[in-house]
Design a protein around this motif. Structure first.
Motif, PDB file in Angstrom:
ATOM      1  N   GLU A 138      66.162  91.951  22.572  1.00  0.00           N
ATOM      2  CA  GLU A 138      66.574  93.330  22.803  1.00  0.00           C
ATOM      3  C   GLU A 138      65.438  94.298  22.475  1.00  0.00           C
ATOM      4  OE1 GLU A 138      70.061  94.554  20.561  1.00  0.00           O
ATOM      5  OE2 GLU A 138      70.508  96.007  22.156  1.00  0.00           O
ATOM      6  N   ALA A 139      64.777  94.047  21.346  1.00  0.00           N
ATOM      7  CA  ALA A 139      63.676  94.930  20.939  1.00  0.00           C
ATOM      8  C   ALA A 139      62.551  94.879  21.966  1.00  0.00           C
ATOM      9  CB  ALA A 139      63.161  94.525  19.565  1.00  0.00           C
ATOM     10  N   LEU A 140      62.254  93.682  22.442  1.00  0.00           N
ATOM     11  CA  LEU A 140      61.175  93.544  23.418  1.00  0.00           C
ATOM     12  C   LEU A 140      61.528  94.266  24.714  1.00  0.00           C
ATOM     13  CD1 LEU A 140      58.451  92.443  24.213  1.00  0.00           C
ATOM     14  CD2 LEU A 140      59.499  90.235  24.706  1.00  0.00           C
ATOM     15  N   LEU A 141      62.764  94.129  25.130  1.00  0.00           N
ATOM     16  CA  LEU A 141      63.177  94.807  26.360  1.00  0.00           C
ATOM     17  C   LEU A 141      63.004  96.309  26.215  1.00  0.00           C
ATOM     18  CD1 LEU A 141      64.388  94.602  29.187  1.00  0.00           C
ATOM     19  CD2 LEU A 141      66.640  94.868  28.166  1.00  0.00           C
ATOM     20  N   ASP A 192      70.876  98.616  24.319  1.00  0.00           N
ATOM     21  CA  ASP A 192      69.491  98.382  24.741  1.00  0.00           C
ATOM     22  C   ASP A 192      69.352  97.069  25.496  1.00  0.00           C
ATOM     23  OD1 ASP A 192      68.555 100.725  23.708  1.00  0.00           O
ATOM     24  OD2 ASP A 192      67.684  99.853  21.896  1.00  0.00           O
ATOM     25  N   ARG A 193      70.119  96.081  25.071  1.00  0.00           N
ATOM     26  CA  ARG A 193      69.961  94.766  25.709  1.00  0.00           C
ATOM     27  C   ARG A 193      70.451  94.756  27.158  1.00  0.00           C
ATOM     28  NH1 ARG A 193      74.183  94.913  22.723  1.00  0.00           N
ATOM     29  NH2 ARG A 193      76.215  94.045  23.250  1.00  0.00           N
ATOM     30  N   HIS A 194      71.123  95.809  27.566  1.00  0.00           N
ATOM     31  CA  HIS A 194      71.595  95.873  28.951  1.00  0.00           C
ATOM     32  C   HIS A 194      70.738  96.758  29.837  1.00  0.00           C
ATOM     33  CE1 HIS A 194      75.427  95.169  26.567  1.00  0.00           C
ATOM     34  NE2 HIS A 194      75.293  94.065  27.262  1.00  0.00           N
ATOM     35  N   LEU A 195      69.715  97.341  29.262  1.00  0.00           N
ATOM     36  CA  LEU A 195      68.867  98.245  30.033  1.00  0.00           C
ATOM     37  C   LEU A 195      68.363  97.554  31.296  1.00  0.00           C
ATOM     38  CD1 LEU A 195      66.749  99.861  27.173  1.00  0.00           C
ATOM     39  CD2 LEU A 195      68.382 101.060  28.655  1.00  0.00           C
ATOM     40  N   ARG A 196      68.401  98.282  32.391  1.00  0.00           N
ATOM     41  CA  ARG A 196      67.968  97.694  33.659  1.00  0.00           C
ATOM     42  C   ARG A 196      66.611  98.211  34.072  1.00  0.00           C
ATOM     43  NH1 ARG A 196      73.087  97.037  37.638  1.00  0.00           N
ATOM     44  NH2 ARG A 196      74.211  95.590  36.290  1.00  0.00           N
TER      45      ARG A 196
END
Lengths: 228, 228
Positions: A138-141, A192-196
């Motif tokens: 998630e942080a990397l995304l 954040d983990r769903h950011l496209r």
DNA sequence: AGATAATATGTAGGAGTCCTAACTAGTCAA
DNA sequence: TTGACTAGTTAGGACTCCTACATATTATCT
């Protein structure tokens, strides 16, 4: 603090660039290896993927210039790649009804099939990413999104269809730390983990308004980073 | 939790791959732009940088195979690039005293100058990285190192001279959260933000021992991530 | 309406990238 | 010394990527 290494090391942004460059080398090499199996070169595969991502019922056919912009290559190079795809029977050029100069690009039946594989990343890359903890992923995304937006603002890459520059994006609209944002298009919370990175429904905010939304996203505290 | 987006979205590793791929596109394009100014193509510039990074007094001259491995290209391609560099007067091939087949690569005076510029990244990339907060830069560096090491373990890229696979690396040897690691080579503490990607002093740990050190680094809690 | 500018694309030519396959020459071990 | 590797080169072909330049079409301005 740590005077020795702070003065001894390359500046951090420089090492970040070097690190991303190394990842980029791995990516390129992986794409060449995949290329062989599929009979498509890296650029051709990428072009196919862009066409696929931007095609859809009720949506105008993507143009050559769009491909060139997305891949950050000249129109001449894009024209070459598309011609090859056409020769291989994966893409058709159709006259655009609204502009006689333009060529709308559409996938053939075969092209649709090929495009699905073309979205396949080298397994080694996916495995490596999957080895990171969920919090790290998630942080990397989030960080990658920030880099992409930064490059976009500076004109280094074409606008990506990001959540964070979308009319429907409401950063930190909820209390729930695991899904603080809100998408007004589907009217649902997300994190954040769903950011496209390339959402078909994205509708870009005008620059004037984008800044404020971005600031709220970029500076918003996120409580879910403790386990890195 | 957020059922809607969890089922709707591409898996996270896939989006990470797509995001890194976008950054990679920007990088390539930037390198081509720089290439023009310097009269060097991207591959030539990279090769020059590798030679420079691995040359040094009292160190064996780097070989062609090493360049090929680092750039993940075949020896044939590397040979082309090096021949061009030689023609441009930036590199010299010298017979290796210990192996008559091998050609040691050395920079000319001009080559040394050119190599310094070759390490220059597109300004837009550096600026974008510099826009991240220090904590974010550190987090990104750490994550990039993890990705590089993952790809290396899987054989997708050649061994990089990373701190985290070095004989002198002591993860979390200190209490100081801002510099918890220790480098036994220079005998000094350092933090994630000082992690190196290509340290000339690196001496790789054998696989047998590398795993344990890695685990301690990878799972070690870091207290400095709260402000992301 | 007619001239001019801007846009979307295509073509040509050239340097470079990247591969496989085949070849030369040097090393190493039996 | 012979056979198996290894380091590097060369040749040929597909593709990448660029800068011009050419062509058709659309937009704009008198």
């Amino acid at each position: 603090m740590t005077a020795v290494f702070d003065t001894l090391s390359d500046p951090l942004p420089r090492r970040l660039a070097a690190g991303l460059s190394r990842l980029s080398v791995a990516l390129r090499a992986g794409q060449w290896r995949l290329a062989e199996a599929r009979g498509l070169s890296p650029t051709q595969a990428q072009a196919l993927a862009v066409i696929a991502a931007r095609s859809g019922p009720g949506r105008p056919a993507p143009r050559l210039s769009e491909i060139a912009a997305q891949l950050a290559i000249t129109r001449a190079t894009a024209s070459d790649a598309v011609s090859t795809l056409e020769r291989k029977g994966l893409v058709m050029r159709q006259p655009d009804p609204r502009d006689g100069r333009a060529a709308g690009l559409a996938l053939t039946e075969e092209g649709r099939t090929a495009a699905q594989d073309a979205g396949d990343w080298p397994a080694m890359l996916l495995d490596t990413a999957a080895d990171l903890s969920p919090a790290e992923q998630e942080a990397l995304l989030r960080l990658v999104v920030k880099m992409i937006r930064g490059l976009q603002v500076r004109g280094a890459i074409a606008p990506a269809r990001l959540c964070v520059t979308c009319r429907y994006f409401r950063p930190y609209a909820h209390e729930d730390a695991s899904a603080p944002h809100h998408c007004a298009y589907v009217d649902a919370p997300f994190g954040d983990r769903h950011l496209r990175l390339d959402c078909p429904e994205q509708d870009p905010l005008p620059d004037a308004e984008a800044g404020a939304v971005w600031t709220r996203f970029a500076t918003g505290a996120s409580g879910a980073m403790s386990t890195l």
